[in-house]
Design a protein around this motif. Structure first.
Motif, short mmCIF file in Angstrom:
data_model
loop_
_atom_site.label_atom_id
_atom_site.label_comp_id
_atom_site.label_asym_id
_atom_site.label_seq_id
_atom_site.Cartn_x
_atom_site.Cartn_y
_atom_site.Cartn_z
N GLY A 97 13.25 22.86 20.63
CA GLY A 97 12.12 23.75 20.86
C GLY A 97 11.93 24.82 19.81
N LYS A 98 12.64 24.76 18.70
CA LYS A 98 12.54 25.78 17.66
C LYS A 98 12.01 25.16 16.36
N ARG A 99 11.11 25.90 15.72
CA ARG A 99 10.56 25.46 14.43
C ARG A 99 11.57 25.72 13.32
N ARG A 100 11.81 24.69 12.54
CA ARG A 100 12.64 24.82 11.35
C ARG A 100 11.90 24.19 10.18
N VAL A 101 11.82 24.91 9.08
CA VAL A 101 11.10 24.42 7.91
C VAL A 101 12.10 24.19 6.79
N TYR A 102 12.17 22.94 6.33
CA TYR A 102 13.01 22.62 5.18
C TYR A 102 12.23 22.96 3.92
N VAL A 103 12.88 23.72 3.04
CA VAL A 103 12.24 24.22 1.82
C VAL A 103 12.99 23.68 0.61
N PHE A 104 12.25 23.16 -0.36
CA PHE A 104 12.84 22.62 -1.58
C PHE A 104 12.17 23.28 -2.78
N PRO A 105 12.70 24.43 -3.23
CA PRO A 105 12.02 25.18 -4.27
C PRO A 105 12.12 24.50 -5.63
N PRO A 106 11.13 24.71 -6.50
CA PRO A 106 11.27 24.26 -7.88
C PRO A 106 12.36 25.06 -8.59
N SER A 107 12.96 24.47 -9.61
CA SER A 107 14.03 25.18 -10.32
C SER A 107 13.51 26.39 -11.08
N GLY A 108 12.25 26.34 -11.47
CA GLY A 108 11.64 27.47 -12.17
C GLY A 108 10.73 28.24 -11.24
N THR A 109 9.53 28.53 -11.71
CA THR A 109 8.56 29.26 -10.91
C THR A 109 7.49 28.30 -10.39
N GLY A 110 6.83 28.73 -9.33
CA GLY A 110 5.76 27.90 -8.76
C GLY A 110 5.44 28.31 -7.34
N GLU A 111 4.30 27.85 -6.87
CA GLU A 111 3.84 28.15 -5.52
C GLU A 111 3.41 26.88 -4.82
N SER A 112 3.57 26.84 -3.51
CA SER A 112 3.10 25.72 -2.72
C SER A 112 2.83 26.21 -1.30
N ALA A 113 2.14 25.37 -0.54
CA ALA A 113 1.78 25.75 0.84
C ALA A 113 1.62 24.49 1.67
N PHE A 114 1.72 24.67 2.98
CA PHE A 114 1.48 23.59 3.94
C PHE A 114 0.98 24.22 5.22
N GLU A 115 0.08 23.50 5.92
CA GLU A 115 -0.42 23.97 7.20
C GLU A 115 0.15 23.11 8.32
N LEU A 116 0.86 23.76 9.20
CA LEU A 116 1.46 23.11 10.37
C LEU A 116 0.46 23.17 11.52
N PHE A 117 0.07 21.99 12.02
CA PHE A 117 -0.91 21.92 13.10
C PHE A 117 -0.19 21.83 14.44
N GLU A 118 -0.62 22.65 15.40
CA GLU A 118 -0.05 22.62 16.74
C GLU A 118 -1.17 22.69 17.77
N ASP A 119 -1.06 21.85 18.79
CA ASP A 119 -1.93 21.94 19.96
C ASP A 119 -1.16 21.38 21.15
N ASP A 120 -1.86 21.09 22.25
CA ASP A 120 -1.14 20.63 23.43
C ASP A 120 -0.71 19.17 23.34
N GLY A 121 -1.20 18.45 22.33
CA GLY A 121 -0.78 17.08 22.11
C GLY A 121 -1.37 16.06 23.05
N ILE A 122 -2.22 16.47 23.97
CA ILE A 122 -2.72 15.57 25.00
C ILE A 122 -4.25 15.61 25.12
#
Length: 468
Positions: A395-420
């Motif tokens: 029941g807990k959100r965990r986000v695995y992060v894999f950073p670049p070795s140098g600099t950089g930016e990234s993003a992701f949108e996690l979608f949540e609803d009732d699923g039904i």
């Protein structure tokens, strides 16, 4: 439960319709095997399983409703008369329902509701719906136009999917409809998920199901899968079965379905690899937040869930024939093991990115082929640098992060609803923004919800966590 195998759905193959004469009659129940369908399904529901039921468009001449369907004009007709066009079908002769006739659609929906949904079945599994009828000139109603079947086979498949979809929507108005369909044509993806058909239980089929799936994805069918373990042939050995489970972990549809006569097709069919099978399935369930978000993206944009590497790395010529590895969304690269006895897997890493071994955290430069360890308990899996992969455990959100070795930016949108429900269509959902900013001296992680962040142990830069 006894084997600690995660499961969310149970599919009734057509055997639930098998009568005393050993023939299968759609919209009937084998009462000698399932005397009380509602009680049987209630047991499955108590285990938190949704229930699918196999349905077929062929009506055998011995079917208790054949005369009714024939007299009402619901069946595809002969070229030279209005008699039903008959063809071999599941141990007898049958005529196919004509879904270009509005009366057929109404009949189909009414029986689906009274003979399946009334007992608790949740959704239909359209099967044997290729309309592979030998008489090309057999006649279809075609909404009054009277058109030969040869021009309408894919239309019959499409309209059968639509009829099943509408039946679910009408009977369960508060629930988003779900249908699966063995046959598919352009447009079916609006109404049904599909799969790659009756594959064989062998290593070659395992290998070539990989590019078949990517072909489906690029053709607009984001929601697909394979018959895990293979459908036909001899039952798979322990190693083949496990490798098939691992290979299919990320396909939206994951179903173990087979026609073995010698044993039961189930996750526990080989006790020697049951711990490895359970471990793989638990990884799939943990990654459902990521997969679910990708399916939302697919609905909104048409972007596939399963993607060939060339989809993202089109400027790397080495990806143009990379047919046996696949991307899951923008972040994960999967390299299934599809040869017997292999305990290592060579995989080309597309250039223009760095890559992390999901299991060890080791980082690789792109543009090279690496050899990864692949013991039986491990699916070779890599994450692209910059990846933000949401998961859920306990029941807990965990986000695995894999950073670049140098600099950089990234993003992701996690979608949540009732699923039904369909409430998401009126805005009842949440998009959680996940952001990574890699700087030379620190890593900044941002989210507009409570999440736990997990990074490779090799990452030594200080971590700054911020709430958006």
């Amino acid at each position: 439960r006894a084997h600690d195998v995660p499961c969310s759905s149970f599919s009734l193959g057509s055997g639930y319709t098998r009568a005393a004469d050993q023939k299968r009659y759609v919209f009937t129940w084998a009462r000698d095997r399932i005397p009380d369908p509602a009680a049987f399904i209630s047991v499955l529901k108590a285990a938190n399983l949704s229930v699918a039921a196999n349905v077929k468009p062929g009506i055998l001449t011995t079917h208790p409703r054949f005369a009714e369907a024939s007299q009402a004009g619901l069946l595809i007709r002969r070229a030279d008369s209005d008699a039903p066009d008959l063809a071999p079908w599941w141990g007898g002769e049958a005529a196919h329902l004509d879904f270009t006739n509005p009366r057929t659609i109404a009949w189909w929906k009414a029986l689906m509701k009274s003979e399946l949904f009334a007992y608790g079945v949740d959704y239909p599994w359209n099967d044997n719906n290729e309309y592979n009828i030998r008489h090309d000139l057999a006649r279809c109603h075609a909404f009054g136009a009277d058109v030969p079947l040869m021009a309408l086979r894919p239309v019959q498949t499409l309209l059968m999917a639509l009829a099943s979809f509408e039946a679910v929507r009408e009977h369960y108005p508060a629930r988003r409809p779900f249908v699966t369909s063995r046959s598919a044509a352009a447009g079916v993806q609006r109404y049904a998920a599909t799969w790659t058909g009756d594959n064989r239980s062998d290593w070659k089929s395992l290998q070539y199901n990989i590019p078949m799936g990517m072909g489906l994805s690029l053709s607009g069918f984001a929601n697909f899968g394979h018959d895990v373990g293979g459908f036909a042939g001899d039952p798979p050995g322990a190693e083949l079965f496990l490798r098939w489970v691992q290979s299919c972990l990320f396909t939206p549809r994951f179903t173990i379905n087979a026609w073995y006569r010698a044993c039961e097709e189930a996750p526990w069919m080989h006790q020697s690899v049951l711990p490895e099978v359970c471990e793989a399935l638990k990884l799939r369930y943990a990654l459902i937040p990521y997969l679910y978000s990708l399916l939302y993206e697919a609905e909104q944009t048409g972007a596939p869930v399963i993607r060939p590497t060339v989809y993202h790395f089109w400027d790397d010529p080495n990806t143009r024939d990379q047919s046996f590895e696949y991307m899951v969304g923008p972040w994960l690269l999967v390299a299934p093991v599809y040869r017997e006895g292999e305990r290592q897997r060579a995989v080309y890493l597309p250039s223009g990115a760095e890559w992390y071994d999901w299991h060890s955290g080791e980082r690789y430069a792109g543009g090279q082929t690496v050899v990864l360890d692949a013991p039986l308990n491990r699916l070779p899996l890599l994450a692209r640098a910059g990846a933000l992969v949401p998961t859920e455990r306990d029941g807990k959100r965990r986000v695995y992060v894999f950073p670049p070795s140098g600099t950089g930016e990234s993003a992701f949108e996690l979608f949540e609803d009732d699923g039904i429900s369909l409430a998401y269509r009126s805005g009842d959902y949440r998009l959680i923004r996940l952001q990574l900013q890699a700087e030379a001296q620190q890593i900044i992680l941002r989210a507009d919800a409570d999440v736990s962040w997990l990074l490779p142990i090799s990452e030594q830069r200080p971590i700054l966590r911020q709430r958006l």
